[in-house]
Design a protein around this motif. Sequence first.
Motif, short mmCIF file in Angstrom:
data_model
loop_
_atom_site.label_atom_id
_atom_site.label_comp_id
_atom_site.label_asym_id
_atom_site.label_seq_id
_atom_site.Cartn_x
_atom_site.Cartn_y
_atom_site.Cartn_z
N TYR A 9 42.02 30.21 49.64
CA TYR A 9 42.57 28.25 49.53
C TYR A 9 42.10 27.39 50.70
N ALA A 13 39.90 23.90 49.42
CA ALA A 13 40.37 23.28 49.75
C ALA A 13 38.77 22.72 50.30
N ILE A 27 46.38 14.75 49.23
CA ILE A 27 46.78 16.63 49.82
C ILE A 27 47.20 16.19 48.50
N ILE A 30 43.45 17.23 45.89
CA ILE A 30 43.40 18.67 46.37
C ILE A 30 43.92 19.83 46.26
N SER A 31 44.95 19.59 46.58
CA SER A 31 46.40 20.24 45.22
C SER A 31 46.01 20.52 43.55
N THR A 34 42.78 22.83 43.32
CA THR A 34 42.47 24.79 43.75
C THR A 34 43.97 25.22 43.46
N VAL A 36 46.69 25.53 44.67
CA VAL A 36 47.29 25.92 45.45
C VAL A 36 48.99 24.38 46.11
N TYR A 40 52.02 24.81 50.67
CA TYR A 40 50.60 25.77 51.60
C TYR A 40 49.55 24.37 52.11
N LEU A 41 49.22 23.35 51.28
CA LEU A 41 48.25 23.14 51.62
C LEU A 41 47.73 22.24 53.01
N LEU A 45 45.41 22.66 55.80
CA LEU A 45 44.57 21.40 56.08
C LEU A 45 44.52 21.03 58.19
#
Length: 151
Positions: A9, A13, A27, A30-31, A34, A36, A40-41, A45
């Motif tokens: 993961y 990212a 974020i 990105i989520s 990905t 994810v 969790y990111l 990160l």
Amino acid sequence: MKVSSKGEYALRALLVLGHEQGRVVSIQEISEKTLVTVHYLEQLLLQLKKLGYVSSKRGAKGGYFLHKTVEQINIGEVIRDLEGPLSPMACASITKYEPCPLEGSCQLKPLWSLIRDTIAFVLERTTLGDLLENRLTFLKGDDFVVFEKPD
């Protein structure tokens, strides 16, 4: 060596941020890219930020961006930083060696060492830029071929 979801993961990212060089990426975005969770990111990160791979910007237009260029981000280093040693067994590890009572007569240690060296060879020669440009190291017959696309 086993790459956990944490390592995978984090690489996902980094790839998203690499695709968006020079832009702050939320974020949430990105989520979505990905698959994810944001929760969790946030953890990943933060760790990538502490390791110096990413930086962040606060505020309404805040988010994350790469702290290094894609060519400066070595995949072997990222995996080691997040997952630990590349060796499949502690007795063959260079950075986290642990002795084994059978080591003196062990016929498996050379195999574990070869696996460690092969994994390290590939990962240490691969940058985030290589992944983004699909310039991967791969096996062709008995040789490693670097920075070519497979046939």
